[in-house]
Write an enzyme that holds these catalytic residues in place. Structure first.
Site, short mmCIF file in Angstrom:
data_model
loop_
_atom_site.label_atom_id
_atom_site.label_comp_id
_atom_site.label_asym_id
_atom_site.label_seq_id
_atom_site.Cartn_x
_atom_site.Cartn_y
_atom_site.Cartn_z
N LYS A 185 -14.05 0.98 -3.78
CA LYS A 185 -15.13 1.43 -2.88
C LYS A 185 -16.18 2.21 -3.67
O LYS A 185 -17.38 2.02 -3.49
CB LYS A 185 -14.56 2.32 -1.77
CG LYS A 185 -13.67 1.58 -0.79
CD LYS A 185 -13.26 2.51 0.34
CE LYS A 185 -12.18 1.91 1.20
NZ LYS A 185 -11.54 2.87 2.09
N HIS B 216 6.56 -27.41 -0.23
CA HIS B 216 5.87 -28.53 -0.87
C HIS B 216 4.82 -28.04 -1.86
O HIS B 216 3.97 -28.81 -2.30
CB HIS B 216 5.24 -29.44 0.18
CG HIS B 216 6.27 -30.03 1.09
ND1 HIS B 216 6.73 -31.32 0.97
CD2 HIS B 216 6.96 -29.49 2.13
CE1 HIS B 216 7.65 -31.56 1.89
NE2 HIS B 216 7.80 -30.45 2.61
N GLU C 104 0.82 -1.21 0.00
CA GLU C 104 0.00 0.00 0.00
C GLU C 104 0.86 1.26 0.00
O GLU C 104 0.44 2.31 -0.47
CB GLU C 104 -0.93 -0.01 1.23
CG GLU C 104 -2.32 0.49 0.91
CD GLU C 104 -3.32 0.24 2.03
OE1 GLU C 104 -4.40 -0.27 1.74
OE2 GLU C 104 -3.03 0.56 3.21
O1 PA5 Z 1 -3.14 1.80 5.94
C1 PA5 Z 1 -4.25 2.26 5.81
O2 PA5 Z 1 -4.49 3.47 5.99
C2 PA5 Z 1 -5.44 1.39 5.44
O3 PA5 Z 1 -5.06 0.08 5.20
C3 PA5 Z 1 -6.48 1.40 6.55
O4 PA5 Z 1 -5.90 0.95 7.73
C4 PA5 Z 1 -7.69 0.54 6.20
O5 PA5 Z 1 -8.23 0.87 4.96
C5 PA5 Z 1 -8.77 0.71 7.26
O6 PA5 Z 1 -9.17 2.03 7.35
P1 PA5 Z 1 -9.94 2.60 8.61
O7 PA5 Z 1 -9.07 2.49 9.80
O8 PA5 Z 1 -10.25 4.03 8.26
O9 PA5 Z 1 -11.20 1.78 8.75
#
Ligand code: PA5
Length: 422
Positions: free
Chosen positions: A413, A298, A277
């Site tokens: 989303k 394996h 990410e």
């Molecule tokens: O690293 C990040 O910002 C994302 O992976 C969030 O943690 C994830 O999308 C969850 O978001 P939120 O804490 O707003 O529910």
């Protein structure tokens, strides 16, 4: 203690030293708050600056939860649950006598959700709902279902079983916490989800699981000192970032994070989120994959040995296994295992690692970057998580992408919403 080695890698320290100057520049800009995403670098100083009252409240609430419940449900997704789960499973394993911690809010899967809710009907449980935005659909839906179950089970007392971790002011989860008067913790504005494991996001569930959060934070504090070391040859975080970049520049497209314990599977998931990410932007970056050996030797082992060669391995080696499980000598020895009877399973696991390293590197021509950990404990896990976070910051900057945003995640989303509101 954490060390690194290049024993099974043709890329050595001398090959990555050339990125040193660029890294110095990145570190300088980062320290001056003059980097991409500089609004989100609060994680860097947080383990050292966390308010003592927050730690005390977390410890107090963890005790309360343990008194009230047999199960804690961590309701969150991505950075809101992967860190705590990685730490809890790495340190405590799957059979934690202190407290069972289970996870919801990280999937829309109906069967899993229904099964979890049914399981909870028979248990005494509390919920820690965690969402920085307070609007994440997987988490919001699961929380609504959990809240209904709590109300059915505990009547008006349900409120004291809910702990909210969210933004200080924004989002409907904050609004709900205020209106319904749930106990709540704050996720600092300047810390993104995947960098939040040292905030209450990670600390409350980790503490409930019976892990010493002071030691966990101490590991991060030690890493904080070490990532600042200006000598590249002693700086693990800088070398790792540099090594990854060098591999990427040499057309290795995939990095496989390899561990030798199922207790590290969630550490691998956390690592994949952190790098995937943070770096996968502008058509760039290594694809972060993972494998759990010897299990996957394996299955994926075949590909690693003889498949297309556009990847390298980053592996964790635990040097000091506990040595508690030995193979007893057997009079008949029909299974022919007596030759192993002096060895512990830990030693056999290390031999598997050594054997795989030799086969993959010497015959398969695969590069391996190795992190060596002497013991699995909260200090070392804190140390390595912080080191990875810092490495990731450098590594993303080497690629010239912002490590702290994730606009790509919004696309699905939006499309999903269009379908749902029809
Ligand atoms: O690293 C990040 O910002 C994302 O992976 C969030 O943690 C994830 O999308 C969850 O978001 P939120 O804490 O707003 O529910």
């Amino acid at each position: 203690m954490i060390k690194i080695n290049y024993d099974y890698s043709k890329t050595k320290m001398k090959d990555i030293l050339k990125h040193n100057e660029k890294i110095k520049e990145i570190v300088k800009n980062f320290n001056e708050g003059n980097c991409q995403g500089s609004d989100y670098i609060g994680w860097y100083k947080f383990p050292n600056s966390i308010d003592k009252n927050i730690i005390e409240n977390i410890k107090k609430d963890a005790e309360e939860i343990k008194k009230m419940a047999d199960v804690l449900v961590v309701c969150g997704i991505g950075g809101s649950y992967l860190g705590s789960r990685a730490v809890i499973e790495a340190v405590k394993g799957f059979y934690n006598k202190n407290m069972e911690v289970i996870y919801l809010g990280n999937t829309f899967d109906e069967r899993y959700t229904e099964d979890t809710l049914n399981y909870l009907k028979e248990k005494n449980f509390c919920v820690n709902v965690i969402s920085k935005s307070g609007t994440t659909l997987e988490t919001a839906i699961a929380f609504r279902l959990l809240k209904r179950l709590l109300q059915d089970k505990y009547g008006d007392d349900y409120r004291k079983r809910i702990y909210v971790t969210t933004d200080e002011k924004d989002g409907c989860l904050r609004e709900m916490a205020d209106i319904e008067q749930y106990k709540s913790y704050i996720i600092p504005k300047d810390i993104g989800g995947r960098y939040s494991v040292f905030t209450p996001v990670g600390l409350l569930p980790i503490c409930v699981a019976g892990i010493d959060i002071d030691n966990f934070l101490n590991g991060a504090k030690e890493a904080y000192k070490d990532v600042k070391n200006e000598n590249f040859e002693e700086n693990i975080a800088q070398q790792y970032a540099s090594y990854r970049y060098e591999q990427y520049m040499n057309n290795e497209n995939i990095e496989i994070f390899v561990t030798y314990s199922p207790y590290f599977n969630m550490l691998a998931e956390w690592w994949k989120q952190l790098f995937g990410e943070s770096e996968g932007k502008d058509g760039k970056a290594l694809f972060p994959a993972s494998a759990n050996f010897s299990t996957d030797l394996h299955s994926l082992g075949q590909y690693i040995q003889q498949g297309k060669k556009d990847f390298f391995i980053t592996q964790i080696k635990v040097t000091n296994e506990k040595e508690k499980v030995f193979i007893e000598k057997d009079k008949q020895d029909i299974d022919n295992l007596n030759y192993l009877s002096e060895l512990s399973l830990g030693q056999i696991n290390l031999s598997a690692q050594e054997g795989a390293n030799k086969a993959h590197y010497q015959i398969g021509k695969v590069d391996n970057f190795t992190f060596e950990i002497d013991l699995i404990n909260e200090f070392n896990i804190g140390y390595i998580l912080f080191t990875f976070m810092y490495s990731c910051m450098i590594s993303a900057n080497l690629l010239e992408v912002n490590p702290f945003n994730q606009q790509g995640v919004e696309f699905y989303k939006k499309e999903m919403r269009k379908i749902l509101v029809k």
